[in-house]
Design a protein around this motif. Structure first.
Motif, short mmCIF file in Angstrom:
data_model
loop_
_atom_site.label_atom_id
_atom_site.label_comp_id
_atom_site.label_asym_id
_atom_site.label_seq_id
_atom_site.Cartn_x
_atom_site.Cartn_y
_atom_site.Cartn_z
N TYR A 273 -1.79 3.45 -5.21
CA TYR A 273 -2.87 4.30 -5.71
C TYR A 273 -2.25 5.27 -6.70
O TYR A 273 -1.18 5.85 -6.41
CB TYR A 273 -3.50 5.11 -4.58
CG TYR A 273 -4.29 4.30 -3.58
CD1 TYR A 273 -3.65 3.47 -2.67
CD2 TYR A 273 -5.68 4.37 -3.54
CE1 TYR A 273 -4.38 2.73 -1.75
CE2 TYR A 273 -6.42 3.64 -2.62
CZ TYR A 273 -5.75 2.82 -1.73
OH TYR A 273 -6.47 2.09 -0.82
N HIS B 14 1.17 5.44 -2.25
CA HIS B 14 0.54 6.38 -3.19
C HIS B 14 1.61 6.97 -4.09
O HIS B 14 2.43 7.78 -3.63
CB HIS B 14 -0.15 7.51 -2.41
CG HIS B 14 -1.26 7.02 -1.53
ND1 HIS B 14 -2.59 7.12 -1.88
CD2 HIS B 14 -1.24 6.39 -0.33
CE1 HIS B 14 -3.34 6.60 -0.92
NE2 HIS B 14 -2.54 6.15 0.03
N HIS C 89 -9.24 2.64 2.02
CA HIS C 89 -8.75 2.92 3.37
C HIS C 89 -9.86 2.66 4.38
O HIS C 89 -11.03 2.91 4.09
CB HIS C 89 -8.31 4.38 3.48
CG HIS C 89 -7.15 4.73 2.59
ND1 HIS C 89 -7.29 5.04 1.27
CD2 HIS C 89 -5.82 4.80 2.86
CE1 HIS C 89 -6.10 5.30 0.75
NE2 HIS C 89 -5.19 5.16 1.69
N ASP D 79 2.90 2.97 2.87
CA ASP D 79 1.95 4.08 2.74
C ASP D 79 2.63 5.42 2.45
O ASP D 79 2.18 6.47 2.93
CB ASP D 79 1.02 4.19 3.95
CG ASP D 79 -0.11 5.20 3.71
OD1 ASP D 79 -0.55 5.31 2.56
OD2 ASP D 79 -0.51 5.89 4.67
N HIS E 195 -4.71 0.47 6.85
CA HIS E 195 -4.69 0.97 8.23
C HIS E 195 -5.45 0.12 9.24
O HIS E 195 -4.84 -0.45 10.13
CB HIS E 195 -5.09 2.45 8.29
CG HIS E 195 -4.28 3.26 7.33
ND1 HIS E 195 -2.93 3.44 7.49
CD2 HIS E 195 -4.59 3.88 6.15
CE1 HIS E 195 -2.45 4.15 6.48
NE2 HIS E 195 -3.44 4.42 5.65
N HIS F 196 0.85 -1.21 0.00
CA HIS F 196 0.00 0.00 0.00
C HIS F 196 0.88 1.24 0.00
O HIS F 196 1.61 1.50 0.96
CB HIS F 196 -0.90 -0.01 1.25
CG HIS F 196 -1.78 1.19 1.43
ND1 HIS F 196 -3.10 1.09 1.77
CD2 HIS F 196 -1.55 2.52 1.35
CE1 HIS F 196 -3.64 2.30 1.88
NE2 HIS F 196 -2.69 3.19 1.62
ZN ZN Z 1 -3.01 5.18 1.76
#
Ligand code: ZN
Ligand code: GUN
Length: 445
Positions: free
Chosen positions: A135, A78, A231, A321, A270, A76
């Motif tokens: 993402y 971005h 999320h 993350d 999360h 995970h």
């Molecule tokens: Zn995230």
């Protein structure tokens, strides 16, 4: 077909370690080798045995005394937040509005998206990460940039365009129909092309209307081959806001459950403040809670309760993350994971850490036949780690007497400086990058 014999101390997991003494969970070869042909592992074992399989003319990459492991996996992060990492002073919702929703608007420009995607992939590789789930921004062009950069490097990558149709600036909002149509086109274009996998990505309940959730539900039903990511339960204000937007839902998890999004290809970032009921719902569906320790500390979000996930039989993985997370390094991520669990009286053994970054995360993605371990037939995605790369590590290593101790030093003190080499489908990427830089220098000289 090209052949390569990668020599060093080889460590690869076969199962989740059940304790620090669980030697059956891994295979370790002190003078080991991985024999690679055509981008796949042919055999892993003792150098004396494995080298016999190779022809006399085989190229040998001698990495002794470094450790050779499967490439690390990040479940995970971005990609549009590569340059927004280390943004000061705010918790989740304020941080999104102040920094992230500003930064992500830059990805409307394909040239910007392409430049950041290149840098993003190189950053992953520098840190020994060969597969990641990211993402992209709301712009379909950002997905093209992402998968093009992965394809140019031969990397197995998972990703998708975020869908978000409310509670975000106009420039970052799609509509339910547009989110559906663009996602559909991107799946057709990218999913299964080379090593690309698509992840259907409604950002989170706050930025999607019920209509967009319905469209996400349709996408998930029509494309069971794709991943789904969102999320869940990261921050107390976020939970209050999300549940207020879906007053009929029993709790935050139920929002996603109602729209049929929970399945064993779903990754939920999360998962900090879940009730036992919610974790049990995840367990029943096979969905994966993603533990993002550096992000959870940096954004002041909270502490992931791994033992409760294990006790209730729910699956979990680990991730950086970025850019809520503060490092691309999975070693630094596991360092923080150790501390987050320690604060709650939970132990994370060094073997469990290295299992989780490799085979554990591969299993969470259902990709363990291909990545996460060095079994015959696996993709030759490999990282070479130098436990003495920093002077303080080298000094500490002089007193280390076991593999467990070495792994713990690597995780606690290590970062990208410890990545001596990284192979993607059998290709040495650090050497390749150094070669490219040298060529550029010659061209400009
Ligand atoms: Zn995230
Ligand atoms: N929740 C919704 N979007 C995001 C994001 O970009 N980062 C984090 N950490 N949480 C989110």
């Amino acid at each position: 077909m090209s052949e390569l014999l990668i020599r060093g101390r080889v460590l690869t997991f076969v199962n989740e370690p059940q304790g620090i003494d669980d030697t059956a969970s891994y295979r370790y070869f002190e003078d080991g080798a991985v024999f690679v042909r055509g981008g796949k592992v042919v055999e892993t074992g003792n150098y004396a045995d494995v080298s016999k399989l190779a022809g006399a003319a085989v190229e040998v990459a001698d990495h002794r005394p470094n450790l050779i492991l499967p490439g690390l996996i990040d479940t995970h992060l971005h990609f549009p937040q590569t340059q927004a990492i280390a943004s000061y002073g705010a918790q989740l919702l304020e941080w999104l509005n102040t920094y992230i929703f500003v930064e992500e608007q830059k990805f409307a420009r394909p040239a910007h998206a392409a430049a950041v995607a290149d840098r993003f992939m190189d950053e992953l590789l520098s840190n020994g990460t060969t597969t990641a789930v990211a993402y992209c921004s709301v712009h379909p062009e950002s997905v093209d940039a992402y998968f093009s950069a992965a394809e140019a490097r031969g990397m197995r990558m998972i990703g998708g365009k975020v869908m978000m149709d409310r509670n975000a600036p106009d420039a970052l909002r799609d509509t339910p129909q547009q989110g559906y149509d663009e996602t559909k086109r991107l799946i057709e274009k990218w999913h299964g092309r080379g090593r690309a996998h698509y992840a259907i990505s409604p950002r989170f309940a706050i930025t999607s209307t019920p209509e967009q959730m319905e469209m996400s539900q349709a996408l998930v039903a029509e494309h069971p081959e794709c991943y789904v990511q969102t999320h869940l339960s990261e921050n107390r204000d976020e939970i209050a806001f999300a549940t207020s937007l879906y007053p009929d839902a029993k709790d935050y998890t139920d929002i996603y459950a109602r729209y049929g999004l929970l399945n064993d290809r779903m990754l939920l970032g999360h998962c900090i403040y879940l009730s036992d009921r919610e974790i049990s719902v995840l367990a029943e569906s096979g969905a994966v809670g993603v533990f993002c320790p550096t992000s959870n500390l940096f954004l002041g979000s909270g502490l992931f309760d791994r033992d409760r996930f294990d006790r209730l039989g729910a699956r979990w993985s680990v991730a950086t993350d970025v850019g809520g997370g503060t490092s691309f390094s999975m070693l630094e991520t596991m360092d923080e994971a150790y501390k987050v669990l320690h604060l709650q009286g939970q132990r994370l053994t060094p073997f469990a850490s290295f299992y989780r970054m490799t085979l554990g995360n591969a299993r969470a993605l259902g990709l363990h036949d291909h990545i996460g371990s060095l079994h015959a037939g696996a993709d030759a995605d490999i990282v070479v780690l130098d436990s003495g790369a920093k002077s303080a590590m080298e000094y500490r290593m002089r007193t280390a007497t076991s593999l467990a101790e070495e792994l713990f030093i690597l995780q606690t003190m290590g970062d990208d400086r410890c990545v001596a080499e990284v192979y993607v489908a059998g290709k040495a990427m650090k050497a390749r990058k150094a070669g490219a830089a040298e060529k550029r220098q010659l061209e400009t000289a």
